[in-house]
Design a protein around this motif. Structure first.
Motif, PDB file in Angstrom:
ATOM      1  N   THR B 416       1.012 -12.606   2.092  1.00  0.00           N
ATOM      2  CA  THR B 416       1.472 -12.087   0.802  1.00  0.00           C
ATOM      3  C   THR B 416       1.729 -13.238  -0.156  1.00  0.00           C
ATOM      4  O   THR B 416       2.179 -14.315   0.259  1.00  0.00           O
ATOM      5  CB  THR B 416       2.760 -11.254   0.979  1.00  0.00           C
ATOM      6  OG1 THR B 416       3.218 -10.864  -0.313  1.00  0.00           O
ATOM      7  CG2 THR B 416       3.857 -12.033   1.687  1.00  0.00           C
ATOM      8  N   GLU B 457       6.478  -0.276   5.227  1.00  0.00           N
ATOM      9  CA  GLU B 457       5.474  -0.007   4.196  1.00  0.00           C
ATOM     10  C   GLU B 457       5.675  -0.831   2.932  1.00  0.00           C
ATOM     11  O   GLU B 457       4.897  -0.731   1.992  1.00  0.00           O
ATOM     12  CB  GLU B 457       5.494   1.487   3.836  1.00  0.00           C
ATOM     13  CG  GLU B 457       4.943   2.365   4.954  1.00  0.00           C
ATOM     14  CD  GLU B 457       5.162   3.843   4.669  1.00  0.00           C
ATOM     15  OE1 GLU B 457       5.877   4.154   3.706  1.00  0.00           O
ATOM     16  OE2 GLU B 457       4.627   4.661   5.430  1.00  0.00           O
ATOM     17  N   SER B 459       5.331  -4.020   2.460  1.00  0.00           N
ATOM     18  CA  SER B 459       4.234  -4.976   2.270  1.00  0.00           C
ATOM     19  C   SER B 459       3.444  -5.074   3.565  1.00  0.00           C
ATOM     20  O   SER B 459       3.994  -4.884   4.657  1.00  0.00           O
ATOM     21  CB  SER B 459       4.795  -6.350   1.900  1.00  0.00           C
ATOM     22  OG  SER B 459       3.799  -7.332   2.026  1.00  0.00           O
ATOM     23  N   SER B 460       2.160  -5.383   3.426  1.00  0.00           N
ATOM     24  CA  SER B 460       1.347  -5.569   4.627  1.00  0.00           C
ATOM     25  C   SER B 460       1.770  -6.822   5.385  1.00  0.00           C
ATOM     26  O   SER B 460       1.419  -7.013   6.550  1.00  0.00           O
ATOM     27  CB  SER B 460      -0.132  -5.645   4.261  1.00  0.00           C
ATOM     28  OG  SER B 460      -0.311  -6.699   3.328  1.00  0.00           O
ATOM     29  N   TYR B 615      -1.140  -9.935  12.896  1.00  0.00           N
ATOM     30  CA  TYR B 615      -1.411  -8.524  13.182  1.00  0.00           C
ATOM     31  C   TYR B 615      -0.376  -8.001  14.143  1.00  0.00           C
ATOM     32  O   TYR B 615       0.394  -8.770  14.720  1.00  0.00           O
ATOM     33  CB  TYR B 615      -2.818  -8.322  13.741  1.00  0.00           C
ATOM     34  CG  TYR B 615      -3.110  -9.112  14.989  1.00  0.00           C
ATOM     35  CD1 TYR B 615      -2.833  -8.562  16.250  1.00  0.00           C
ATOM     36  CD2 TYR B 615      -3.642 -10.395  14.916  1.00  0.00           C
ATOM     37  CE1 TYR B 615      -3.095  -9.288  17.396  1.00  0.00           C
ATOM     38  CE2 TYR B 615      -3.901 -11.115  16.045  1.00  0.00           C
ATOM     39  CZ  TYR B 615      -3.625 -10.558  17.290  1.00  0.00           C
ATOM     40  OH  TYR B 615      -3.873 -11.263  18.431  1.00  0.00           O
TER      41      TYR B 615
END
Lengths: 146, 615
Positions: B416, B457, B459-460, B615
């Motif tokens: 991010t 949810e 931020s990724s 991930y």
């Protein structure tokens, strides 16, 4: 030597090849003129396509339900100047409308002739019915009603 | 093969396709597929007609049911059909102390009257609003020429209502049961309506049917309800069953206030406009004192509110039998003052009390203690009228339990462009929004998984999250004396787990700091190497020594925490101490009865844990 077909192919051998188009165009006569019996007339073949082309030319945008861009939309030009550009514009609109919405007609020529003194424009469409050699001409006069 | 038109397919193109499918099976016409053909034009007309008819029917059916109607006129009409009268606009109401000083006036009267419609003004945001009384008040000379205006029941609280006074007069012609009198005003305040019927020299006052507890052929009642166009219509029973109808030749006078609704709320500085006539001269009122600032002004009841309340009101049949009846009828009468309400039978109380219904009312934040007391008194009177059996009502104050959260989230900064601080701020906003939206009312549960889902949810770059949850209530001790408190938490408390070297997070009970004889202390449950109990101790914040060994305990199952003989000598800040406990079930806290959950942002933390995992 006699030609034989399988039982699955039935009587294919005795059907007559009459052309690529085997189905007649059959439409209702939109003028609703009636016969003496009370039934209305039909339009068939080239007459049906001719009626459709004329109908298409005289339909304006937003007239046909849920198809807002159907038609020649010639009324939009009602208060335009009657000059050469207008004639060319009408010809383009008619060609385009037929090309999009009337697959049975192949336009050969469209001619718009303005007659300013009589406040009218005569539009003549010459087209060929697809899959036939038949050439059809439709003429209509665009004029103010009042 | 489809040979008939599907009645459920309302879409134009579906209808037209069905018509074409039908024509495919005939040989009479073949040009249905060409859009410029005459047949296509006919199909357009047929399909459009069917489409419009279908839609109209669909709309009509939707408007026929309370659950699906969209038009206000339909919702109001359907609600009226089951006996529910939607709220009109409500005037902002302030409570004043009104006096008149006639000291030194010779021959002053014993009593002075302040009539209905006496006006006062006040301003909110530089806009001036007119308030007025809707009943008459009387004042008696106290012997020194000071007159304090009071209501008929002796209260010196003079209620004034915002609005412009309007009057409509209707002449009654030859009697007709179907007569309705239209009041063309959408902002009529129902509470202010006064209906009088004048016949010759006789003036008779009628009352609203919603205020009537018994109705007979001789009852003087009127029915006021919203008309389909948003105006109001007045009617009378008149059939010999629902009361007396105004006789032919009489005139009906409707006086009411046309209100501006919520905009006049918070008005708190009033000036008397009208004077009182005494001995033939106009006398100016003393500047009123404000007992309660203006509150409760609002617009008409919304469609969604009607849709929700009408079935409950219908279920109660204007009688108080079940706890839900109490909730529905109290809400019907005092909805503008109440944020939320919960009622339960005495048999369901932690300490059963049969023959009693408990109601916990969470008042709107701007409602004063005076108004709360007056409202509760009004509710008790309402219960006396409408309760079927001789049940008592008792009011339980809402108990607010604050939720503290320690949120830890894993973040990969490479995923991010935002900084950790920016992500933390976003998460803080999300948490606050979650509590504002989902909690703060009775019977609204906290679900940790729902909160963590929202956090994930944000931020990724937020890869995972977890949260430690605590329940917190406050005690307000009196300094230098022995205090006792009993706190009831809305959920079971965790059972202390013995550990060889317990850390600060292992304590089930912790408190905010306070001072005992100059030493900063906290309350904790007993916890040291391989020992953990439910006993509460006062622990020194300086060296961890036990200052007071046993000042109470807690019951893990019932969630009740008791503090006894607690004597702080000073507090670090404020007047209260926060007592936080770990719930037995961290996943969900579902409050019952009068418990409300709110968020304590000040006692909560958000910690970013940086990781290189992607991930």
């Amino acid at each position: 030597m006699a030609t034989k077909l399988s039982t699955e192919d039935g009587n294919l051998g005795i059907s007559t090849l009459v052309g690529t188009r085997t189905k007649l165009y059959k439409d209702i006569d939109i003028t609703f003129a009636n016969k003496s019996s009370g039934e209305i007339f039909k339009k068939e073949d080239a007459a049906a396509v001719k009626q459709a082309v004329k109908n298409l030319m005289l339909t304006n945008y937003f007239e046909k339900p849920f198809q807002p861009l159907f038609g020649g939309n010639l009324r939009e030009m009602l208060f335009d100047l009657a000059d050469e550009d207008a004639e060319e514009d009408i010809e383009d609109r008619v060609k385009n409308a037929i090309g999009v919405f009337e697959p049975r007609a192949q336009v050969l020529n469209v001619l718009a002739v303005s007659t300013p003194d009589r406040n009218e424009i005569k539009v003549t469409v010459e087209f060929r019915v697809i899959n036939t050699q038949e050439t059809v001409t439709v003429s209509t006069v665009l004029a103010r009603l009042r | 093969m489809v040979t008939t038109i599907k009645s459920t397919a309302l879409d134009f193109s579906n209808i037209k396709t069905n018509l074409k499918t039908h024509l495919q099976n005939t040989t009479e016409f073949t040009d249905y597929n060409f859009e410029a053909s005459g047949l296509s034009n006919i199909l357009d007309v047929l399909a459009y007609n069917t489409h419009i008819n279908g839609l109209t029917t669909n709309f009509a059916l939707n408007e026929s049911f309370l659950g699906t109607a969209q038009l206000r006129s339909s919702v109001v009409s359907l609600a009226t059909g089951i006996g529910y009268v939607p709220d009109t606009s409500t005037s902002a109401k302030a409570t004043l102390g009104v006096t008149l000083n006639l000291a030194g006036l010779a021959g002053r009267p014993t009593t002075v009257s302040l009539p209905r419609g006496s006006r006062f003004t006040s301003s909110v945001d530089d806009v001036t609003y007119s308030f007025q009384t809707i009943i008459a008040h009387e004042a008696t000379d106290d012997g020194n020429g000071s007159y304090i205006f009071k209501t008929a029941d002796g209260s010196s609280a003079v209620e004034v209502f915002e609005g412009t006074s309007k009057t409509k007069t209707f002449l009654v012609g030859e009697f007709n049961e179907a007569d309705v009198y239209i009041i063309p005003d959408e902002t009529l305040a129902g509470e202010s309506v006064l209906v009088t019927v004048t016949e010759g020299d006789t003036v008779t006052t009628y009352i609203n049917i919603t205020a009537a507890t018994t109705i007979s052929a001789s009852s003087l009642i009127y029915i006021l309800k919203e008309a389909p166009n948003g105006f109001y219509q007045l009617s009378f029973g008149g059939n010999g069953i629902l009361g007396v109808s105004p006789p032919a030749g009489s005139s009906i006078t409707v006086s009411y206030l046309s209100t501006k609704g919520a905009t006049a709320n918070t008005a708190k500085d009033f000036t008397a406009v009208d004077t009182v006539t005494v001995l033939g001269s106009a006398r100016t009122l003393t500047k009123p004192t404000v007992t309660a600032a203006a509150i409760a002004g609002g617009p008409k009841e919304t469609i969604e509110s009607i849709r929700t309340n009408a079935p409950f009101q219908y279920a109660t049949q204007n009688r108080m039998v079940t706890p839900e009846d109490y909730t529905a009828i109290i809400l019907r009468n005092f909805s503008t003052l109440i944020n939320d309400i919960c009622s339960w039978g005495g048999q369901d109380n932690p300490e059963p009390k049969f023959g009693t219904v408990f109601s916990a009312i969470d008042f709107e934040t701007d409602v004063t203690e005076t108004t709360k007391t007056a409202t509760k008194l009004s509710i008790e009177n309402l219960v006396k009228q409408l309760a079927v059996i001789s049940f008592n009502i008792e009011f339980a104050d809402p108990v607010t339990t604050f939720i503290e959260t320690d949120v830890f989230y894993q973040i990969n900064p490479n995923l991010t462009p935002l900084s950790n601080n920016a992500i933390t701020t976003s998460i803080d906003t999300i948490i606050n929004n979650y509590f504002t939206t989902n909690l703060g009312k009775f019977k609204k549960a906290f679900r940790r998984s729902a909160l963590l889902t929202l956090i994930d949810e944000v931020s990724s770059a937020v890869l995972s999250s977890r949260a430690i949850v605590r329940m917190q209530q406050e005690i307000t001790p009196v300094l230098n004396v022995f205090n006792s408190f009993t706190l009831t938490y809305p959920s079971a408390i965790a059972i202390p787990a013995a550990k060889s070297s317990p850390g600060i997070t292992d304590y089930v009970v912790t408190s905010g700091p306070f001072l005992i004889d100059g030493i900063s202390c906290t309350i904790r449950n007993e916890q040291y190497a391989n020992v953990a109990t439910n006993k509460l101790q006062v622990i020194s914040g300086q060296d961890g020594t036990v200052i007071v060994d046993n000042i109470g305990s807690f019951n893990s199952v019932t969630g009740i925490l008791t503090i006894v003989a607690f004597r702080p000598t000073a507090l670090n800040t404020g007047t209260s101490i926060k007592i936080s406990v770990l719930p037995a079930n961290q996943s969900a806290i579902a409050p019952e009865r009068n418990n409300i959950l709110r968020y304590d942002a000040g006692a909560s933390n958000i910690v970013a844990v940086t990781t290189e995992a992607d991930y």
